[in-house]
Enzyme design. Structure first.
Site, PDB file in Angstrom:
ATOM      1  N   PRO A 172      -3.880   8.871 -12.886  1.00 43.68           N
ATOM      2  CA  PRO A 172      -3.944   9.033 -15.059  1.00 43.68           C
ATOM      3  C   PRO A 172      -4.064  10.175 -15.362  1.00 43.68           C
ATOM      4  O   PRO A 172      -3.378  10.328 -16.380  1.00 43.68           O
ATOM      5  CB  PRO A 172      -4.798   7.984 -15.140  1.00 43.68           C
ATOM      6  CG  PRO A 172      -5.509   8.127 -14.280  1.00 43.68           C
ATOM      7  CD  PRO A 172      -5.732   8.249 -13.336  1.00 43.68           C
TER       8      PRO A 172
ATOM      9  N   ASP B  54      21.557   2.379 -13.967  1.00 41.67           N
ATOM     10  CA  ASP B  54      20.180   1.923 -13.938  1.00 41.67           C
ATOM     11  C   ASP B  54      19.935   1.987 -15.673  1.00 41.67           C
ATOM     12  O   ASP B  54      19.943   3.833 -15.699  1.00 41.67           O
ATOM     13  CB  ASP B  54      19.739   1.742 -12.899  1.00 41.67           C
ATOM     14  CG  ASP B  54      19.307   0.317 -12.049  1.00 41.67           C
ATOM     15  OD1 ASP B  54      19.852  -0.694 -12.872  1.00 41.67           O
ATOM     16  OD2 ASP B  54      19.093   0.493 -11.353  1.00 41.67           O
TER      17      ASP B  54
ATOM     18  N   ARG C 131      15.027   2.947  -3.482  1.00 41.46           N
ATOM     19  CA  ARG C 131      15.684   3.175  -3.869  1.00 41.46           C
ATOM     20  C   ARG C 131      17.330   3.885  -3.842  1.00 41.46           C
ATOM     21  O   ARG C 131      18.392   3.862  -3.909  1.00 41.46           O
ATOM     22  CB  ARG C 131      16.235   2.798  -5.674  1.00 41.46           C
ATOM     23  CG  ARG C 131      15.345   1.205  -5.456  1.00 41.46           C
ATOM     24  CD  ARG C 131      14.478   1.480  -7.249  1.00 41.46           C
ATOM     25  NE  ARG C 131      15.961   1.613  -8.054  1.00 41.46           N
ATOM     26  CZ  ARG C 131      16.975   0.293  -7.264  1.00 41.46           C
ATOM     27  NH1 ARG C 131      16.418  -0.772  -7.108  1.00 41.46           N
ATOM     28  NH2 ARG C 131      17.503   0.249  -8.548  1.00 41.46           N
TER      29      ARG C 131
ATOM     30  N   GLU D  42     -14.221   5.415  -8.931  1.00 40.82           N
ATOM     31  CA  GLU D  42     -13.983   6.752  -9.971  1.00 40.82           C
ATOM     32  C   GLU D  42     -12.876   7.506  -9.718  1.00 40.82           C
ATOM     33  O   GLU D  42     -12.650   8.687 -10.291  1.00 40.82           O
ATOM     34  CB  GLU D  42     -14.794   7.260 -10.530  1.00 40.82           C
ATOM     35  CG  GLU D  42     -16.284   5.803 -10.848  1.00 40.82           C
ATOM     36  CD  GLU D  42     -16.181   4.772 -11.898  1.00 40.82           C
ATOM     37  OE1 GLU D  42     -15.138   5.654 -13.560  1.00 40.82           O
ATOM     38  OE2 GLU D  42     -16.202   4.160 -11.656  1.00 40.82           O
TER      39      GLU D  42
END
Ligand code: 4HQ
Length: 266
Positions: A104, A184, A169, A131
């Site tokens: 993150p 898309d 993809r 963690e």
């Protein structure tokens, strides 16, 4: 076309069965459009407990992944990638595969970055648990940190699978109708238009007339307007960057000012 080689470092290699076993990514794996190699750092430990984690210095909750088993794993991967290059007589100028850590704290993944990654021939993905990973390993061996979104999941495996799915993809031949990949959401910086299928009348709800008329130019215009309207309403910041990129033409701007006028109307 050289196939994409993806090496994944994970203490849960079986999780990736989901990716290679189903759907578009599964078929692409079957057709060898990419090859995935899974590496469990536990296999490169030398202690009796096969430890891959330990308590954090400074105290606090949770565990931290040890640098050494991961460094050994990344060394083994570099060696295997080198052998593969020799075996496949890869061009001499191929760069070392970037090592990407899913976190993150990384840069948010964008469709732009996905397309760039699809051009590579090798990719190494590092999945953390607990963690996270000892910072020294990250500084020494990771080229790029990527976040899949501003939320926390239990490990890097699902984020890595999302990245792989998005990249695969884009490999030539992965999707039957390549136009659909390009059409898309996000490929031109806008959200996708709405889609409808049979029946024409579902429980009293009708499909927009324009889609039933067979007038292809009008349909194309309607879809573009729909995409612009939806983006304006749901993600106006995407519209701002699409405009900066020069992805909106004068017809788009007319559509958007009409939408604005309607919104302002009494
Ligand atoms: N994690 N995008 C913590 C994520 C994540 C994300 C992966 C959880 C790494 C140690 N990864 N581990 N969001 O939440 O990529």
């Amino acid at each position: 076309m050289p196939t994409l080689r993806i090496d994944v470092v994970t203490i849960f290699p079986e999780m990736f069965d989901a990716l290679v076993g189903h759907g578009i990514s599964g078929r692409a794996a079957e057709r060898a459009l990419f090859q995935m190699h899974r590496w469990n750092p536990r296999d490169l430990t030398e202690d009796a407990y096969r430890r891959v984690d330990d308590r954090p210095f400074g105290g606090g909750p949770g565990m931290v992944m040890l640098a050494e088993p991961l460094a050994r794993t990344l060394d083994a991967i570099s060696e295997a990638q080198l052998e593969e290059r020799v075996r496949s007589q890869a061009r001499a100028d191929v760069k070392k595969a970037p090592v990407i850590y899913l976190s993150p704290r990384g840069a948010p993944l964008t469709q732009q970055r996905v397309c760039e990654l699809a051009e590579l021939t090798e990719l190494t993905l590092l999945c953390g648990r607990y963690e996270g990973i000892d910072e020294r390993l990250l500084r020494a061996r990771v080229d790029e940190e990527i976040a899949i979104g501003d939320f926390v999941v239990s490990g890097g495996e699902l984020p890595a699978m999302m990245l792989i799915d998005a990249v695969v993809r884009w490999l030539p031949g992965a999707v039957q109708d390549f136009a659909s990949v390009q059409e898309d959401s996000f490929t031109r910086g806008l959200l996708d238009c709405s889609h409808y299928t049979r029946p024409e009348d579902w429980r009293g709800l009708r499909v927009p007339d324009v889609l039933l008329g067979g007038h292809h130019e009008r349909i194309r215009e309607w879809r573009r307007q729909e995409a612009l309207l939806t983006t304006q309403q749901r993600r106006p910041e995407l519209l701002t960057s699409a405009r900066k990129q020069g992805w909106l033409d004068s017809a788009d701007e007319r559509t958007l000012s009409r939408i604005g006028d309607q919104a302002k109307a009494p």
